[in-house]
Design a protein around this motif. Structure first.
Motif, PDB file in Angstrom:
ATOM      1  N   ILE A 118       0.857  -1.177   0.000  1.00  0.00           N
ATOM      2  CA  ILE A 118       0.000   0.000   0.000  1.00  0.00           C
ATOM      3  C   ILE A 118       0.902   1.238   0.000  1.00  0.00           C
ATOM      4  O   ILE A 118       1.942   1.267   0.662  1.00  0.00           O
ATOM      5  CB  ILE A 118      -0.910   0.023   1.253  1.00  0.00           C
ATOM      6  N   SER A 119       0.523   2.263  -0.727  1.00  0.00           N
ATOM      7  CA  SER A 119       1.319   3.487  -0.781  1.00  0.00           C
ATOM      8  C   SER A 119       1.543   4.066   0.616  1.00  0.00           C
ATOM      9  O   SER A 119       0.668   4.027   1.481  1.00  0.00           O
ATOM     10  CB  SER A 119       0.593   4.533  -1.642  1.00  0.00           C
ATOM     11  N   GLY A 120       2.751   4.627   0.820  1.00  0.00           N
ATOM     12  CA  GLY A 120       3.085   5.220   2.109  1.00  0.00           C
ATOM     13  C   GLY A 120       2.124   6.315   2.538  1.00  0.00           C
ATOM     14  O   GLY A 120       1.914   6.547   3.732  1.00  0.00           O
ATOM     15  N   LEU A 121       1.505   7.012   1.586  1.00  0.00           N
ATOM     16  CA  LEU A 121       0.554   8.070   1.915  1.00  0.00           C
ATOM     17  C   LEU A 121      -0.761   7.533   2.458  1.00  0.00           C
ATOM     18  O   LEU A 121      -1.589   8.303   2.954  1.00  0.00           O
ATOM     19  CB  LEU A 121       0.280   8.923   0.672  1.00  0.00           C
ATOM     20  N   LEU A 122      -0.946   6.225   2.379  1.00  0.00           N
ATOM     21  CA  LEU A 122      -2.209   5.621   2.816  1.00  0.00           C
ATOM     22  C   LEU A 122      -2.008   4.562   3.900  1.00  0.00           C
ATOM     23  O   LEU A 122      -2.957   3.873   4.271  1.00  0.00           O
ATOM     24  CB  LEU A 122      -2.932   4.998   1.618  1.00  0.00           C
ATOM     25  N   GLN A 123      -0.797   4.437   4.427  1.00  0.00           N
ATOM     26  CA  GLN A 123      -0.510   3.388   5.402  1.00  0.00           C
ATOM     27  C   GLN A 123      -0.922   3.778   6.830  1.00  0.00           C
ATOM     28  O   GLN A 123      -0.867   4.950   7.205  1.00  0.00           O
ATOM     29  CB  GLN A 123       0.983   3.063   5.390  1.00  0.00           C
ATOM     30  N   THR A 124      -1.296   2.775   7.615  1.00  0.00           N
ATOM     31  CA  THR A 124      -1.484   2.974   9.051  1.00  0.00           C
ATOM     32  C   THR A 124      -0.121   2.911   9.738  1.00  0.00           C
ATOM     33  O   THR A 124       0.869   2.467   9.149  1.00  0.00           O
ATOM     34  CB  THR A 124      -2.378   1.883   9.653  1.00  0.00           C
ATOM     35  N   SER A 174      -2.637  -7.765  -5.395  1.00  0.00           N
ATOM     36  CA  SER A 174      -1.656  -8.497  -4.583  1.00  0.00           C
ATOM     37  C   SER A 174      -1.256  -7.706  -3.336  1.00  0.00           C
ATOM     38  O   SER A 174      -0.992  -8.286  -2.274  1.00  0.00           O
ATOM     39  CB  SER A 174      -0.410  -8.809  -5.415  1.00  0.00           C
ATOM     40  N   ALA A 175      -1.229  -6.361  -3.432  1.00  0.00           N
ATOM     41  CA  ALA A 175      -0.865  -5.545  -2.278  1.00  0.00           C
ATOM     42  C   ALA A 175      -1.930  -5.609  -1.193  1.00  0.00           C
ATOM     43  O   ALA A 175      -1.635  -5.457  -0.002  1.00  0.00           O
ATOM     44  CB  ALA A 175      -0.644  -4.095  -2.711  1.00  0.00           C
ATOM     45  N   LEU A 176      -3.179  -5.846  -1.580  1.00  0.00           N
ATOM     46  CA  LEU A 176      -4.263  -5.966  -0.601  1.00  0.00           C
ATOM     47  C   LEU A 176      -4.221  -7.315   0.109  1.00  0.00           C
ATOM     48  O   LEU A 176      -4.666  -7.439   1.254  1.00  0.00           O
ATOM     49  CB  LEU A 176      -5.618  -5.809  -1.284  1.00  0.00           C
ATOM     50  N   GLN A 189      -5.322  -2.104   8.237  1.00  0.00           N
ATOM     51  CA  GLN A 189      -4.867  -1.294   7.093  1.00  0.00           C
ATOM     52  C   GLN A 189      -5.988  -1.141   6.064  1.00  0.00           C
ATOM     53  O   GLN A 189      -6.213  -0.047   5.534  1.00  0.00           O
ATOM     54  CB  GLN A 189      -3.638  -1.934   6.442  1.00  0.00           C
ATOM     55  N   LEU A 190      -6.690  -2.202   5.797  1.00  0.00           N
ATOM     56  CA  LEU A 190      -7.767  -2.126   4.810  1.00  0.00           C
ATOM     57  C   LEU A 190      -8.946  -1.309   5.330  1.00  0.00           C
ATOM     58  O   LEU A 190      -9.595  -0.584   4.561  1.00  0.00           O
ATOM     59  CB  LEU A 190      -8.206  -3.531   4.407  1.00  0.00           C
ATOM     60  N   ARG A 191      -9.234  -1.400   6.635  1.00  0.00           N
ATOM     61  CA  ARG A 191     -10.269  -0.536   7.219  1.00  0.00           C
ATOM     62  C   ARG A 191      -9.886   0.927   7.054  1.00  0.00           C
ATOM     63  O   ARG A 191     -10.718   1.785   6.723  1.00  0.00           O
ATOM     64  CB  ARG A 191     -10.469  -0.856   8.704  1.00  0.00           C
ATOM     65  N   HIS A 192      -8.617   1.224   7.301  1.00  0.00           N
ATOM     66  CA  HIS A 192      -8.121   2.595   7.160  1.00  0.00           C
ATOM     67  C   HIS A 192      -8.232   3.062   5.710  1.00  0.00           C
ATOM     68  O   HIS A 192      -8.620   4.219   5.448  1.00  0.00           O
ATOM     69  CB  HIS A 192      -6.651   2.645   7.609  1.00  0.00           C
ATOM     70  N   LEU A 193      -7.933   2.187   4.775  1.00  0.00           N
ATOM     71  CA  LEU A 193      -8.013   2.533   3.367  1.00  0.00           C
ATOM     72  C   LEU A 193      -9.452   2.882   2.978  1.00  0.00           C
ATOM     73  O   LEU A 193      -9.700   3.880   2.283  1.00  0.00           O
ATOM     74  CB  LEU A 193      -7.490   1.365   2.521  1.00  0.00           C
ATOM     75  N   VAL A 194     -10.393   2.086   3.454  1.00  0.00           N
ATOM     76  CA  VAL A 194     -11.811   2.366   3.196  1.00  0.00           C
ATOM     77  C   VAL A 194     -12.200   3.712   3.796  1.00  0.00           C
ATOM     78  O   VAL A 194     -12.878   4.526   3.150  1.00  0.00           O
ATOM     79  CB  VAL A 194     -12.703   1.245   3.781  1.00  0.00           C
ATOM     80  N   GLU A 280     -13.166  -4.016   0.755  1.00  0.00           N
ATOM     81  CA  GLU A 280     -14.000  -4.446   1.891  1.00  0.00           C
ATOM     82  C   GLU A 280     -14.156  -5.960   1.915  1.00  0.00           C
ATOM     83  O   GLU A 280     -14.176  -6.573   2.987  1.00  0.00           O
ATOM     84  CB  GLU A 280     -15.360  -3.759   1.807  1.00  0.00           C
ATOM     85  N   GLN A 281     -14.252  -6.586   0.757  1.00  0.00           N
ATOM     86  CA  GLN A 281     -14.366  -8.049   0.702  1.00  0.00           C
ATOM     87  C   GLN A 281     -13.127  -8.717   1.283  1.00  0.00           C
ATOM     88  O   GLN A 281     -13.230  -9.650   2.097  1.00  0.00           O
ATOM     89  CB  GLN A 281     -14.547  -8.487  -0.754  1.00  0.00           C
ATOM     90  N   ILE A 282     -11.941  -8.242   0.900  1.00  0.00           N
ATOM     91  CA  ILE A 282     -10.700  -8.838   1.393  1.00  0.00           C
ATOM     92  C   ILE A 282     -10.555  -8.564   2.886  1.00  0.00           C
ATOM     93  O   ILE A 282     -10.084  -9.429   3.642  1.00  0.00           O
ATOM     94  CB  ILE A 282      -9.500  -8.286   0.603  1.00  0.00           C
ATOM     95  N   ARG A 283     -10.960  -7.376   3.338  1.00  0.00           N
ATOM     96  CA  ARG A 283     -10.914  -7.061   4.772  1.00  0.00           C
ATOM     97  C   ARG A 283     -11.783  -8.019   5.566  1.00  0.00           C
ATOM     98  O   ARG A 283     -11.390  -8.521   6.618  1.00  0.00           O
ATOM     99  CB  ARG A 283     -11.350  -5.618   4.975  1.00  0.00           C
ATOM    100  N   ARG A 284     -12.991  -8.324   5.053  1.00  0.00           N
ATOM    101  CA  ARG A 284     -13.890  -9.254   5.763  1.00  0.00           C
ATOM    102  C   ARG A 284     -13.267 -10.645   5.824  1.00  0.00           C
ATOM    103  O   ARG A 284     -13.431 -11.371   6.816  1.00  0.00           O
ATOM    104  CB  ARG A 284     -15.240  -9.307   5.067  1.00  0.00           C
ATOM    105  N   GLU A 285     -12.544 -11.039   4.791  1.00  0.00           N
ATOM    106  CA  GLU A 285     -11.900 -12.356   4.779  1.00  0.00           C
ATOM    107  C   GLU A 285     -10.841 -12.467   5.874  1.00  0.00           C
ATOM    108  O   GLU A 285     -10.540 -13.568   6.357  1.00  0.00           O
ATOM    109  CB  GLU A 285     -11.254 -12.609   3.415  1.00  0.00           C
TER     110      GLU A 285
END
Length: 287
Positions: A118-124, A174-176, A189-194, A280-285
């Motif tokens: 994930i890009s550094g500008l969007l990382q937790t 692949s990054a997700l 991280q994916l929650r933060h991205l959303v 969101e799908q990958i986050r739920r997984e």
């Protein structure tokens, strides 16, 4: 927002070089005219060296700038000499990386392609710390925390109320799915991205290139960032990252290739809504 010192120094150098070349004056001749060297002139033109007010006035006179132009050049020189937010961290990073911070901070917009992370500008913070720890045992915890601190400060441009950064982030699926830091960190991280996507609908555009996409030129390549600037005098720049090196690219032909690669990958990416749905799908997984 105030101009980035790096961008101000770059614009100053570009204007000096353009005028010198237009007048068919060599860097050697320009240096001799103000009692300095060719390497010093080149350093100024490349934005890597600073010039004082009197030397700039001499050089501007040699290059026949008018009074209004000289005032503009002196304003750029002053802006280039300002202390930047990243100055306290300068010992931790290479000169090229510090220039990257400067261009990122001074950009009006950035278009990015990220394949593995994930890009550094969007990382937790947790995700960024996991990346830092993965950088090898030579990075101590205290230094890793400081580097994460820098990454969080860089993200402030996204939330700038007066002049927010416009960011288009192309991210390979692949990054997700790469579980950097483990399932819990990645889910966070994916929650933060959303959350970022939903909070910044006008300035942040996150698109996912799915596994189902056909071959595209950026596939298997390195991460890259295309910077655009508000000043019409400034061209776009590309920053490319590999495992062992970084590269700042301003040659028009190479720039064209990166623009084409980004456009092609965008053509294979999911739409905004579909991209959000896949995240969101990958986050739920993971939860």
């Amino acid at each position: 927002m105030a101009m980035s010192p790096s961008v101000a120094g770059w614009e100053l150098g570009l204007r000096l070089r353009e005028r010198r070349e237009l007048m068919d004056v060599t860097a050697v001749s320009a240096g001799k005219a103000i009692d300095t060297s060719q390497s010093y002139i080149s350093g100024i033109e490349n934005g890597k060296l600073k010039i004082n007010a009197s030397k700039l006035a001499e050089l501007a006179t040699v290059l026949e700038f008018d009074e209004a132009e000289i005032e503009e050049l002196q304003a750029l020189r002053e802006a280039a000499g300002k202390r930047a937010w990243w100055s306290p961290y300068s010992a931790m990073f290479s000169s090229d990386m510090l220039r990257y911070f400067g261009f990122e901070h001074g950009a009006e917009g950035i278009r990015a392609y990220n394949a593995g992370l994930i890009s550094g500008l969007l990382q937790t913070k947790d995700y960024a710390l996991a990346v830092m720890h993965g950088g090898g045992p030579s990075i101590r915890l205290a230094e890793a925390n400081r580097r994460v601190e820098v990454r969080m400060k860089r993200q402030e441009r996204l939330d700038d109320k007066d002049d927010p950064l416009r960011f288009t982030a192309l991210i390979a699926e692949s990054a997700l799915r790469q579980q950097v830091g483990g399932r819990e960190v990645m889910a966070g991280q994916l929650r933060h991205l959303v959350d970022r996507i939903e909070r910044l609908p006008d300035t942040l555009d996150v698109r996912i290139v799915p596994f189902s996409a056909d071959y595209y030129n950026a596939l298997g390549g390195s991460n890259f960032y295309i910077f655009g600037f508000a000043s019409s005098r400034l061209p776009e720049l590309v920053w490319q990252e590999t495992i062992t090196s970084t590269d700042l690219i301003d040659q028009p032909m190479r720039m064209r290739e990166y623009n084409l690669a980004h456009d092609q990958a965008m053509g294979y990416a999911l739409g905004r809504t579909e991209s959000l749905g896949l995240i969101e799908q990958i986050r739920r997984e993971l939860e």
